[in-house]
Write a protein that holds these residues in place. Structure first.
Motif, PDB file in Angstrom:
ATOM      1  N   MET A  12       0.789  -1.232   0.000  1.00 54.21           N
ATOM      2  CA  MET A  12       0.000   0.000   0.000  1.00 54.21           C
ATOM      3  C   MET A  12       0.826   1.288   0.000  1.00 54.21           C
ATOM      4  O   MET A  12       0.364   2.311  -0.477  1.00 54.21           O
TER       5      MET A  12
ATOM      6  N   PRO B 170       2.906   4.575  -0.430  1.00 53.96           N
ATOM      7  CA  PRO B 170       3.371   5.337  -1.603  1.00 53.96           C
ATOM      8  C   PRO B 170       4.901   5.272  -1.725  1.00 53.96           C
ATOM      9  O   PRO B 170       5.609   5.031  -0.740  1.00 53.96           O
ATOM     10  N   ASP B 171       5.361   5.534  -2.961  1.00 59.59           N
ATOM     11  CA  ASP B 171       6.782   5.329  -3.288  1.00 59.59           C
ATOM     12  C   ASP B 171       7.767   5.992  -2.330  1.00 59.59           C
ATOM     13  O   ASP B 171       8.808   5.431  -2.004  1.00 59.59           O
ATOM     14  N   GLU B 172       7.455   7.221  -1.925  1.00 59.24           N
ATOM     15  CA  GLU B 172       8.453   7.953  -1.142  1.00 59.24           C
ATOM     16  C   GLU B 172       8.306   7.768   0.368  1.00 59.24           C
ATOM     17  O   GLU B 172       8.890   8.505   1.155  1.00 59.24           O
ATOM     18  N   GLY B 173       7.525   6.782   0.771  1.00 57.37           N
ATOM     19  CA  GLY B 173       7.307   6.579   2.204  1.00 57.37           C
ATOM     20  C   GLY B 173       8.445   5.894   2.948  1.00 57.37           C
ATOM     21  O   GLY B 173       8.431   5.827   4.181  1.00 57.37           O
TER      22      GLY B 173
ATOM     23  N   TRP C 278       0.965  12.212  -5.214  1.00 61.87           N
ATOM     24  CA  TRP C 278       0.612  10.797  -5.031  1.00 61.87           C
ATOM     25  C   TRP C 278       1.803   9.957  -4.607  1.00 61.87           C
ATOM     26  O   TRP C 278       1.641   8.889  -4.009  1.00 61.87           O
ATOM     27  N   GLU C 279       3.026  10.406  -4.910  1.00 63.77           N
ATOM     28  CA  GLU C 279       4.203   9.626  -4.497  1.00 63.77           C
ATOM     29  C   GLU C 279       4.405   9.693  -2.977  1.00 63.77           C
ATOM     30  O   GLU C 279       5.207   8.953  -2.420  1.00 63.77           O
ATOM     31  N   ARG C 280       3.645  10.567  -2.336  1.00 65.07           N
ATOM     32  CA  ARG C 280       3.668  10.621  -0.868  1.00 65.07           C
ATOM     33  C   ARG C 280       2.267  10.494  -0.276  1.00 65.07           C
ATOM     34  O   ARG C 280       2.019  10.987   0.834  1.00 65.07           O
ATOM     35  N   GLY C 281       1.369   9.877  -0.990  1.00 63.99           N
ATOM     36  CA  GLY C 281       0.028   9.775  -0.427  1.00 63.99           C
ATOM     37  C   GLY C 281      -0.837   8.763  -1.138  1.00 63.99           C
ATOM     38  O   GLY C 281      -0.421   8.154  -2.133  1.00 63.99           O
ATOM     39  N   ARG C 282      -2.043   8.557  -0.619  1.00 60.52           N
ATOM     40  CA  ARG C 282      -3.030   7.730  -1.286  1.00 60.52           C
ATOM     41  C   ARG C 282      -4.431   8.208  -0.883  1.00 60.52           C
ATOM     42  O   ARG C 282      -4.597   8.865   0.136  1.00 60.52           O
TER      43      ARG C 282
END
Lengths: 502, 502
Positions: free
Chosen positions: A36, A38-41, B224-228
């Motif tokens: 789930m 996101p990429d930069e998490g 979106w790369e830091r969220g959903r």
């Protein structure tokens, strides 16, 4: 049990419950990271995981926990409570003996090794990875020495993944496998049979595959109120008896890969789901390590999912989901999912039979590396020699050879054998189930999976870590862990498929 | 800074980092519970959350942390470090002063109260909930007494949610709101204007709403790369600067509800995302409590999302997603999203204006309950009297009256005021932004949100907990926290909408 002992045992369970819940929290964070997040998490997630790992370490090395274990070991507990104390002691001992600084060094070295391994694999350059592998071997040797300076380091490391089956026993199993599978694979190659490997060719949309997976899990009895199915780059299963999740992956060229992988993860999930609710948070509510866990996934994947009976039941569903495959016979489907391909260089794509040789090869190399009988620089050549000797094929690149797996870059030495151990135990358990459950094949053909599921829960799942590995298998099958059942099964199955002399 | 002080400060940051990461792990577990977890996962998840909460408590009450804080408070640190020490001390002090047994009793009592509240609400029977409310009030009074026996318990409890704005200051704001909004609502009712409340009627499929939300978030600049974006029964936002997630909810009768709710949660997420990466895990990387957090969500929801300029930009998107709404004018859309409905009894459905009166009512009742100036048995009657006095409407049932909110069943007394405080601060910030950013309305109309976003990050987000609430607002707007900006904004906006005398 005296009041003092009873109080001490209660205190132990409180501490173990907290430990277990912190571990499950970590597992959920990892699931989220793979499914789930996101990429930069990553930067935040890594620190969260490492904080939970530090918390776990502090809880395990608390002096008071050691004193409780001392007292309880001396207290003459009943078998069940003694098993709980044994399991907690095993973890506590490692945590106390290995200095935190070394654990942190290994973690840092693995991070760097992982990056180097990715680069080395992408560029087919073992030299990039070699110094990291050497460093990790050195650090893990020191790790093993802290745990027990008087024992073979590989033996100590193997126990990280399979703590309850002696290494020499495991090694006997792997040797028997090699001695039986190598000639069987030679016979298969020599037979030059023409199996229906093109039964399922075409393009298979991911969303239709997803529908097929959900139908299949329904049919197998997966309880959605305690689970979910998601997509992950590397399929896995995780969770608790209340919430045992499955992941899968869709390759638009190969719906059978996803199907068997999903059935495999379903097998893992059934084990987790079969652990007793009322022992949640104690060792009696946790799974018996990797070999037994893998036995559950392999039993469902191989002995159910690759059986003729299964395909009699499920082929119509596959055809309904993908009419483009035409009207294959059950025999064609059965051949397609069981064809042996010794020329396949990649472990994770290997068939049920040659898979073991990939494992034996890795086991022999990592054991010799740890014992100092093999230099890191020799790994590529030894790898290729063994591939040629066991499978009759020689990788042309290290990317498809000794650089293919991620495990060593994690510092995981001793993990690989549990895959083969799981597979041989699966064969033993399936034989025992077939002896107990009349007409097991007919049940599978009829889509009646509850009896097998219940049998496995009764014999394996519900015991948690109550029994050690070999005892658990012996209680269920009457035999010690052994390759015999697998060898008999494989000899019969592939003999029939490839028309070999009986 | 001396070496000793520097070492102590480093040690503090390590401990605070661990605490913060354990908290973020808990938040992820809660997100999962509300968004992903299968139905029967609750027993395990509750125990995981309670283990993490116990871990947090142990870390906060560790004697060594207290000693570090003592030393650092005496050490003459610079402003930034002093702010860090101040924030950690605040949390540590509560944890040390309140006995664990009381925290556990409150948690157990809340669980029971929650069940009773659900039943009471379903059956419109305040008597079922009353004894639980009494018990929680009693327990929370004792909680407050442990924190500080010499202060008003409501003041102490309010600080759980808004620790850095004195209660008398907050109370002044709420009183000003009541004094301005009650007559404004009376004028609106008297005006008997006919706003285009039926602009968006019909059935709006959830999947199309979802598409519209994603487009809207794209247009607002959500990374979106830091969220959903996911669906949850009660929309919320959670996470870290690396991973700030939004949830929403789709009502097939009302796409505007989801849209404004999503913009609201986007506002919360921008705050989280604007916290500095390099201060992650310290108070300088964490949001300044609930009022300021709510100011961010309300600014985006009300001052952007309910503005005419926003609808000039977004109405075509809504029409494209839902052609069934026909061809409404921007004015009709603007009226529909801003119509005031004093007869609405339910806070969460209330418009921007009457919302404050719902909050003032709750604030007055919970304050009087805590201070012993009101008996639990009188709550339904007092609630209804205040509704009649402030909004001119009397609930016919307690389900639509004093039983409508979940907060009191959680033992959350003092939470409600932060909603109105957030809203008045939003008005102050938006005025200041409009003064700084030339043509802010034109920017919104052009879909250029970066300047506003950057301004908010610069003035609010990047400071984390560096400044206390009022100081943060004063630094940004030149004013103390006050209802004036909101009252001016509302007077002008609703005066125009309802044709009131200026």
């Amino acid at each position: 049990m005296s009041d003092t002992t009873s109080a001490a045992y209660g205190d132990l369970l409180d501490r173990v419950g907290r430990l277990s819940n912190v571990s499950h929290a970590s597992e959920l964070l990892s699931w989220d990271q793979q499914v789930m997040m996101p990429d930069e998490g990553t930067p935040a997630r890594s620190r969260q995981l490492s904080a939970l790992s530090a918390v776990r370490h502090d809880l395990l090395t608390d002096d008071e926990l050691g004193r409780l274990l001392d007292d309880l070991e001396a207290a003459g507990l009943d078998d069940e409570r003694r098993a709980v104390v044994r399991e907690v002691r095993r973890e506590q001992e490692r945590a106390v003996r290995v200095p935190t600084a070394l654990v942190e060094r290994i973690s840092a070295a693995s991070s760097e090794a992982l990056t180097a391994w990715r680069e080395a694999k992408a560029e087919d350059d073992f030299g990039t990875f070699a110094p990291h592998l050497s460093e990790l071997l050195d650090l893990k040797r020191r790790y093993a020495e802290h745990v027990d300076p008087d024992r073979d380091p590989y033996e100590v490391l193997f126990e990280e993944y399979e703590p309850c089956l002696p290494l020499d026993h495991a090694e006997d199993v792997l040797t028997s496998l090699r001695e039986a599978v190598v000639p069987l694979v030679e016979d298969i190659r020599a037979a030059d049979a023409d199996l229906a490997t093109d039964t399922f060719t075409g393009t298979f949309a991911a969303d239709r595959q997803d529908g097929l997976m959900r139908d299949t899990l329904d049919a197998l009895g997966y309880p959605w109120e305690r689970g979910r199915l998601d997509v992950a780059p590397h399929p896995f299963s995780t969770g608790t008896t209340y919430d045992a999740r499955i992941t899968t992956r869709y390759d638009e060229d190969d719906p059978i890969g996803a199907l068997l992988s999903t059935v495999h993860e379903f097998g893992h999930a059934t084990y987790t789901l079969g652990l007793p609710d009322d022992a949640y948070g104690t060792p009696l509510g946790e799974a018996r390590d990797l070999s037994i866990h893998e036995s559950q996934s392999r039993l469902w994947e191989n002995h159910v999912g690759r059986s003729r009976a299964f395909w009699e039941r499920f082929l119509p569903r596959v055809v309904e989901a993908f009419p483009g495959v035409g009207d294959p016979s059950v025999r064609e489907a059965y051949e397609a999912v069981n064809a042996v391909d010794p020329s396949n260089l990649v472990r994770v794509e290997a068939d049920e039979l040659t898979y073991h040789l990939h494992i034996v090869l890795r086991f022999e190399i990592e054991r010799d590396l740890l014992r100092g009988d093999l230099d890191v620089a020799e790994v590529p050549a030894v790898w290729n020699d063994k591939m040629e000797s066991y499978l009759g094929v020689r990788p042309e690149t290290d990317a498809e050879g000794c650089l293919q797996d991620i495990h060593w870059s994690h510092g995981s030495f001793g993990y690989f054998p549990t895959y083969s151990l799981g597979s041989v135990i699966a064969a033993q358990l399936f034989d025992a189930a077939a002896a107990d459950l009349e007409g097991l094949d007919d049940l599978i053909r009829a889509g009646e999976f509850d009896p097998l599921h219940d049998w496995l829960t009764d014999r394996i799942h519900r015991h948690g870590k109550r029994f050690e590995t070999n005892e658990l298998v012996r209680r269920t099958t009457g035999e010690d862990v052994s390759a015999d059942a697998f060898v008999d099964y494989a000899t019969a199955k592939y003999g029939e498929l490839y028309g070999l002399q009986g």
